[in-house]
Design a protein around this motif. Sequence first.
Motif, PDB file in Angstrom:
ATOM      1  N   HIS B  19       0.815  -1.210   0.000  1.00 18.33           N
ATOM      2  CA  HIS B  19       0.000   0.000   0.000  1.00 18.33           C
ATOM      3  C   HIS B  19       0.849   1.261   0.000  1.00 18.33           C
ATOM      4  CE1 HIS B  19      -4.168  -1.525   0.211  1.00 18.33           C
ATOM      5  NE2 HIS B  19      -3.568  -2.610   0.670  1.00 18.33           N
ATOM      6  N   ILE B  20       1.995   1.208   0.668  1.00 15.90           N
ATOM      7  CA  ILE B  20       2.896   2.372   0.614  1.00 15.90           C
ATOM      8  C   ILE B  20       3.359   2.575  -0.825  1.00 15.90           C
ATOM      9  CG2 ILE B  20       5.152   3.273   1.322  1.00 15.90           C
ATOM     10  CD1 ILE B  20       4.706   1.705   3.987  1.00 15.90           C
ATOM     11  N   ARG B  21       3.683   1.469  -1.488  1.00 13.71           N
ATOM     12  CA  ARG B  21       4.137   1.594  -2.873  1.00 13.71           C
ATOM     13  C   ARG B  21       3.047   2.174  -3.761  1.00 13.71           C
ATOM     14  NH1 ARG B  21       7.555   3.228  -3.768  1.00 13.71           N
ATOM     15  NH2 ARG B  21       9.340   1.836  -3.620  1.00 13.71           N
ATOM     16  N   LYS B  22       1.809   1.766  -3.546  1.00 14.35           N
ATOM     17  CA  LYS B  22       0.691   2.293  -4.336  1.00 14.35           C
ATOM     18  C   LYS B  22       0.512   3.794  -4.133  1.00 14.35           C
ATOM     19  CE  LYS B  22      -2.424  -1.636  -4.600  1.00 14.35           C
ATOM     20  NZ  LYS B  22      -2.538  -1.769  -6.050  1.00 14.35           N
ATOM     21  N   LEU B  23       0.768   4.241  -2.889  1.00 12.25           N
ATOM     22  CA  LEU B  23       0.503   5.638  -2.547  1.00 12.25           C
ATOM     23  C   LEU B  23       1.720   6.534  -2.769  1.00 12.25           C
ATOM     24  CD1 LEU B  23      -1.336   4.935   0.837  1.00 12.25           C
ATOM     25  CD2 LEU B  23      -2.422   5.726  -1.272  1.00 12.25           C
ATOM     26  N   SER B  24       2.845   5.970  -3.191  1.00 11.28           N
ATOM     27  CA  SER B  24       4.060   6.792  -3.258  1.00 11.28           C
ATOM     28  C   SER B  24       4.711   6.692  -4.627  1.00 11.28           C
ATOM     29  CB  SER B  24       5.058   6.319  -2.207  1.00 11.28           C
ATOM     30  OG  SER B  24       5.473   5.008  -2.509  1.00 11.28           O
ATOM     31  N   ASP B  25       5.697   7.548  -4.851  1.00 12.09           N
ATOM     32  CA  ASP B  25       6.447   7.537  -6.108  1.00 12.09           C
ATOM     33  C   ASP B  25       7.751   6.793  -5.914  1.00 12.09           C
ATOM     34  OD1 ASP B  25       4.550   9.148  -7.223  1.00 12.09           O
ATOM     35  OD2 ASP B  25       5.561  10.980  -6.546  1.00 12.09           O
ATOM     36  N   THR B  26       8.354   6.404  -7.033  1.00 15.44           N
ATOM     37  CA  THR B  26       9.700   5.836  -6.942  1.00 15.44           C
ATOM     38  C   THR B  26      10.740   6.784  -7.530  1.00 15.44           C
ATOM     39  OG1 THR B  26       9.246   4.694  -9.000  1.00 15.44           O
ATOM     40  CG2 THR B  26       8.989   3.426  -6.982  1.00 15.44           C
ATOM     41  N   GLU B  27      10.259   7.871  -8.180  1.00 19.45           N
ATOM     42  CA  GLU B  27      11.182   8.867  -8.736  1.00 19.45           C
ATOM     43  C   GLU B  27      11.989   9.497  -7.595  1.00 19.45           C
ATOM     44  OE1 GLU B  27      11.669   9.982 -11.938  1.00 19.45           O
ATOM     45  OE2 GLU B  27      10.432   8.280 -12.566  1.00 19.45           O
ATOM     46  N   THR B  28      13.323   9.428  -7.707  1.00 19.21           N
ATOM     47  CA  THR B  28      14.158   9.934  -6.612  1.00 19.21           C
ATOM     48  C   THR B  28      13.972  11.421  -6.372  1.00 19.21           C
ATOM     49  OG1 THR B  28      15.800   9.524  -8.290  1.00 19.21           O
ATOM     50  CG2 THR B  28      16.131   8.452  -6.160  1.00 19.21           C
ATOM     51  N   SER B  29      13.610  12.164  -7.425  1.00 21.19           N
ATOM     52  CA  SER B  29      13.492  13.618  -7.291  1.00 21.19           C
ATOM     53  C   SER B  29      12.231  14.012  -6.529  1.00 21.19           C
ATOM     54  CB  SER B  29      13.470  14.249  -8.685  1.00 21.19           C
ATOM     55  OG  SER B  29      12.459  13.624  -9.448  1.00 21.19           O
ATOM     56  N   SER B  30      11.234  13.135  -6.545  1.00 21.89           N
ATOM     57  CA  SER B  30       9.947  13.492  -5.966  1.00 21.89           C
ATOM     58  C   SER B  30      10.004  13.510  -4.434  1.00 21.89           C
ATOM     59  CB  SER B  30       8.888  12.488  -6.418  1.00 21.89           C
ATOM     60  OG  SER B  30       7.783  12.541  -5.553  1.00 21.89           O
ATOM     61  N   ALA B  31       9.245  14.449  -3.869  1.00 23.52           N
ATOM     62  CA  ALA B  31       9.189  14.534  -2.409  1.00 23.52           C
ATOM     63  C   ALA B  31       8.426  13.352  -1.836  1.00 23.52           C
ATOM     64  CB  ALA B  31       8.523  15.846  -2.001  1.00 23.52           C
ATOM     65  N   GLN B  32       7.527  12.823  -2.621  1.00 29.02           N
ATOM     66  CA  GLN B  32       6.712  11.692  -2.160  1.00 29.02           C
ATOM     67  C   GLN B  32       7.427  10.347  -2.309  1.00 29.02           C
ATOM     68  OE1 GLN B  32       3.597  12.181  -0.814  1.00 29.02           O
ATOM     69  NE2 GLN B  32       4.202  14.336  -0.982  1.00 29.02           N
ATOM     70  N   ALA B  33       8.632  10.407  -2.853  1.00 30.58           N
ATOM     71  CA  ALA B  33       9.298   9.149  -3.190  1.00 30.58           C
ATOM     72  C   ALA B  33       9.655   8.346  -1.939  1.00 30.58           C
ATOM     73  CB  ALA B  33      10.559   9.427  -3.986  1.00 30.58           C
ATOM     74  N   LYS B  34       9.520   7.044  -2.039  1.00 29.83           N
ATOM     75  CA  LYS B  34       9.870   6.185  -0.912  1.00 29.83           C
ATOM     76  C   LYS B  34      10.657   4.992  -1.427  1.00 29.83           C
ATOM     77  CE  LYS B  34       6.455   7.800   2.103  1.00 29.83           C
ATOM     78  NZ  LYS B  34       6.799   9.234   1.962  1.00 29.83           N
ATOM     79  N   LYS B  35      11.698   4.699  -0.663  1.00 27.29           N
ATOM     80  CA  LYS B  35      12.397   3.433  -0.904  1.00 27.29           C
ATOM     81  C   LYS B  35      11.876   2.471   0.148  1.00 27.29           C
ATOM     82  CE  LYS B  35      17.162   1.691  -0.312  1.00 27.29           C
ATOM     83  NZ  LYS B  35      17.291   0.673  -1.347  1.00 27.29           N
ATOM     84  N   ILE B  36      11.516   1.272  -0.268  1.00 31.80           N
ATOM     85  CA  ILE B  36      10.919   0.319   0.676  1.00 31.80           C
ATOM     86  C   ILE B  36      11.804  -0.918   0.776  1.00 31.80           C
ATOM     87  CG2 ILE B  36       8.889  -1.085   1.211  1.00 31.80           C
ATOM     88  CD1 ILE B  36       7.255   0.811  -0.553  1.00 31.80           C
ATOM     89  N   THR B  37      12.120  -1.321   2.003  1.00 35.74           N
ATOM     90  CA  THR B  37      12.879  -2.555   2.208  1.00 35.74           C
ATOM     91  C   THR B  37      12.127  -3.436   3.205  1.00 35.74           C
ATOM     92  OG1 THR B  37      14.944  -1.370   1.859  1.00 35.74           O
ATOM     93  CG2 THR B  37      15.093  -3.560   2.879  1.00 35.74           C
ATOM     94  N   ILE B  38      11.945  -4.697   2.833  1.00 35.47           N
ATOM     95  CA  ILE B  38      11.339  -5.656   3.769  1.00 35.47           C
ATOM     96  C   ILE B  38      12.421  -6.628   4.225  1.00 35.47           C
ATOM     97  CG2 ILE B  38       9.579  -7.436   4.097  1.00 35.47           C
ATOM     98  CD1 ILE B  38       7.983  -6.239   1.869  1.00 35.47           C
ATOM     99  N   ILE B  39      12.514  -6.827   5.543  1.00 36.04           N
ATOM    100  CA  ILE B  39      13.532  -7.715   6.092  1.00 36.04           C
ATOM    101  C   ILE B  39      12.874  -8.974   6.637  1.00 36.04           C
ATOM    102  CG2 ILE B  39      15.265  -7.956   7.915  1.00 36.04           C
ATOM    103  CD1 ILE B  39      15.442  -4.832   7.810  1.00 36.04           C
ATOM    104  N   SER B  40      13.462 -10.116   6.327  1.00 34.30           N
ATOM    105  CA  SER B  40      12.980 -11.356   6.938  1.00 34.30           C
ATOM    106  C   SER B  40      14.141 -12.326   7.085  1.00 34.30           C
ATOM    107  CB  SER B  40      11.899 -12.006   6.078  1.00 34.30           C
ATOM    108  OG  SER B  40      11.630 -13.304   6.566  1.00 34.30           O
ATOM    109  N   ALA B  41      14.138 -13.074   8.181  1.00 31.63           N
ATOM    110  CA  ALA B  41      15.130 -14.135   8.350  1.00 31.63           C
ATOM    111  C   ALA B  41      14.506 -15.481   8.013  1.00 31.63           C
ATOM    112  CB  ALA B  41      15.642 -14.151   9.781  1.00 31.63           C
ATOM    113  N   GLU B  42      13.173 -15.499   7.864  1.00 32.89           N
ATOM    114  CA  GLU B  42      12.475 -16.768   7.719  1.00 32.89           C
ATOM    115  C   GLU B  42      12.484 -17.289   6.281  1.00 32.89           C
ATOM    116  OE1 GLU B  42       8.350 -16.534   8.691  1.00 32.89           O
ATOM    117  OE2 GLU B  42       8.124 -18.695   8.933  1.00 32.89           O
ATOM    118  N   THR B  43      12.090 -16.441   5.346  1.00 29.30           N
ATOM    119  CA  THR B  43      12.014 -16.865   3.946  1.00 29.30           C
ATOM    120  C   THR B  43      12.436 -15.715   3.035  1.00 29.30           C
ATOM    121  OG1 THR B  43       9.722 -16.143   3.889  1.00 29.30           O
ATOM    122  CG2 THR B  43      10.097 -18.502   4.249  1.00 29.30           C
TER     123      THR B  43
END
Lengths: 533, 444
Positions: B19-43
């Motif tokens: 949902h964060i990805r849907k609501l945000s941009d990936t363009e680095t210049s944009s103020a709304q841009a978000k980099k998303i990282t998910i961490i897991s040790a399980e899978t």
Amino acid sequence: MSNKLNESMSLAKPEANNLSLKQKIAVTIGLIGLLIFALAIFNTNFPNKTLFLSLSIGAISLGTILFANDAYLTKMEGIKNDGVWFKSISSRGVLAWATGILLTGFYIILYFFPQYLGQTPSGEPNTGLISLFDPLSKLLNGNPASQWFVYGTLYTVAILVFGYKFMLKYRHNRYEQLRTASVMFFQLGFAFLIPEFMSRLNASPDYNLPYYDLKSMWPLNYYLFDSWSVNGLLSSGVLGFLMLMFGIISIFVISPFLTYKYGKRWYCSWVCGCGALAETAGDSFRHLSSKKLSAWKLERWLIHTVLVFSVLMTTAVIYTFLGSDPNKFWLTRSAFLLGVGILLTLVFSMTMIFKRHELGKDARYGAIGYFVVIAVLFIMHYTGTSDKIFLIKASHLRSAYGLYIGSIFSGVIGTGFYPILGNRVWCRFGCPMAAILGFQQRMFSKFRITTNGGQCISCGNCSTYCEMGIDVRAYAQKGENIVRSSCVGCGICSAVCPRGVLKLENDSMKGRTNANEILLGNDVDLMDLINKN
Amino acid sequence: MEHIVIIGNGISGVTAARHIRKLSDTETSSAQAKKITIISAETDYFFSRTALMYVYMGHMKFEHTQPYENWFWEKNNIDLKKGYVRTIDTHSKTLHFVDGDTLTYGKLIIATGSKPNKFGWPGQDLKGVMGMYHKQDLENLELHAPNNKLCKRAVIVGGGLIGIEFAEMLNSRNIPVTFLVRESSFWNGVLPDGESEMINRHIKNHHIDLRLSTNLKEIISDENGNVKSVIIEETGEEILCDVVGLTAGVTPNIDFLKDSGIETDRGVKVNRFLETNIPDIYAIGDCAEQHEAIGKRRAIEAVWYTGRMMGETIAQTICGNRMAYKPGHWFNSAKFLDIEYQTYGRVHSTKNKPDYEQHFHWKHDDDTKCITVAFDKNTNTFLGINTFGIRMKHETFDRWLTEKRDIDYIINHLAEANFDPEFYKKHEQDILATYTNQFKSAKA
């Protein structure tokens, strides 16, 4: 997890999947039945063919029935998928490959080398396997058997005995039971017995009946408009003419009406013979269909290409047929081509006007396909000679279609590869009838699979057991209804769902595909906010 | 570009990321841009935890439990990192991994889920003793209970939803199961007696050795540190077995937060906005504990659906639309062997029922279908329904709960909520007749 452990993640085989003693006996009985066939293929001369044919079909049926009884009646009603991915036959193991190779081999011999089954030039007595079926053939239609009689009999027996097995497996589910009873009825009556009886009546000079399976519809029945077929029907007097009319009405009136009301399932999983075999004998392989997005893309290109091919081929065949006898019909070649053009234009423009927003990017592909067909019709008109269109004989087009699509795709690959690619390969990637019904189902039908609010837990049973390779979960976990052209309405996704999320329904066209990005259960304000955007 | 780091790739964390990805941009210049990282040790990839049982039962392969194809994450610019977070430095906004790696975040979402409870039973760490929660538990089970030759009997301890699923799993491989339930009837802390007793009978019909009012005293080891047997508290009976399943509930999986300064109790303490005591750190799903319970809900709700709902909500907050977590009417579902269960609204068990709550109970003769409708005996207002063996519509009950319909209305309109497959036998007439019989005649 290493791949080596992938089969069951364990090196030791799960004990529960070993056959019980009763199941072993059942398998032995069935194999004895098959052994008689094998002996017949190698020209064993059975003293009493009636007895041995009855024995073999009886043993195969009895074996399957005993197996099914022990597999399902000893347990409580419910979903019976334990160990599906551990068993060799249903997880592309050695048994599956062996079965696949045997089936494929059988189809190749059946279509291309029937002499190995004992088919002889007409007039001479049959030998081998085919001669074993002579008594039954004579009983039903009065004539010796042919390769197609043998095939038809085995096909029907398979649907009946595996249909029985399927009904036991789903004995808690009335939808599955009724649907299976329906395909068993249509196969036994319409596809098998009625044509044989009609053929028997023809032995009397009072009758001249066509050989016709009433439920088999163009373009699945791609030979309906072949000259031999049309001539045969027309030479059979009023009855034959009525049947040809019924065939045409089926395509243009009955089928669109039923598909509008119930979706393509009325045909694909309630009536159709190909579907009948897939749903009964093929049931153990339904989970093998690919759910990848790439497979879906391939499916859409392939099935629509076959559809275009079959429309053009049929048009060409009728075109040349009309030419061979201009006084026979009021319909002239140009009027016919014009008619086809107008019909396609009508369908195309209605779709574009009313459904453009639903199609998105597909609209472009649809437009390209439409203009290709129209262009070809024009070329046909300007280059057509008495038997050639674009310098190719229509009959060549027809035989190419019959060979590559009718035999190789639907038979050899479609059924022979059941244990490897799943049970609906032909229905999903090739069947032009399914393409037409699917198009209508997607555009203009009350049918959909409804999802139940926010109850989905994304477990994946629905997608895994979808024989058409639809990623049902992708919709269910978004609370989106499933409206897909390929869905044959088998109902298994709904049956295997552990949380009661999916239901096949016929309801109004309005709001058929509504997706809530926020699922039911969450904050009401949030849902309103998202749905407004 | 702001870096959103999510610890945990379960349903809560993944829903938040999507949902964060849907609501945000990936363009680095944009103020709304978000980099998303998910961490897991399980899978490596998100999978449906609730579907693990079907992998052992052979209904699906593990890959089928993954709702998104592997290319999905890269295509949507969601980075996946496999690793185990050891500590969090909230001042420098840095995560320290067990392998020495570090990662800095702009905003952090803790979605680490639960871990199975262990109550200090002697022998609880022996080989062959396991919970059924993580993918590693499944692998462990494959090792110790591949078939009924290597595992001659299994004992399940704890009569809840995971316990009965565990029993069903083993049953699918013909491994004899003894099922120890502390309560006098299966799950009767949650289910009304009529339902609970029906499930008792259903369990026994599946040849599972159900022992009610029975507690585990200890687990006995053999000479190699493997499970040999268990001892029953009440009778002292010894039951020989090769596997012991511990399914006595779950607790938030938050040990790594001990010295981080993030306020915890049983779970990570959050306010209604799912914010912790430290700015830019949030917690969602099983591991989040509300300061004050919302309505009649528990402060910690370890349920698939609530995790998903929190994920949907937190994405709004992260993307600039600060939003409180306001779950709607309670709902849940499960499957007890062959019997499906759905619940909408609140139906209390017979022993925990408040004074004002009255029940109408109907059971089919085949002993696999029943419903219980709870209503307020003073006002007749509908409070909730449990349905077994009959599928019902979430949307319809959600609406009826909002509209505060009375019990008469519900019973008379039950057909509208039916969600069973086509051609199934309908039971509404029978239910109505039973209702009229029980209540109208009593009132008259």
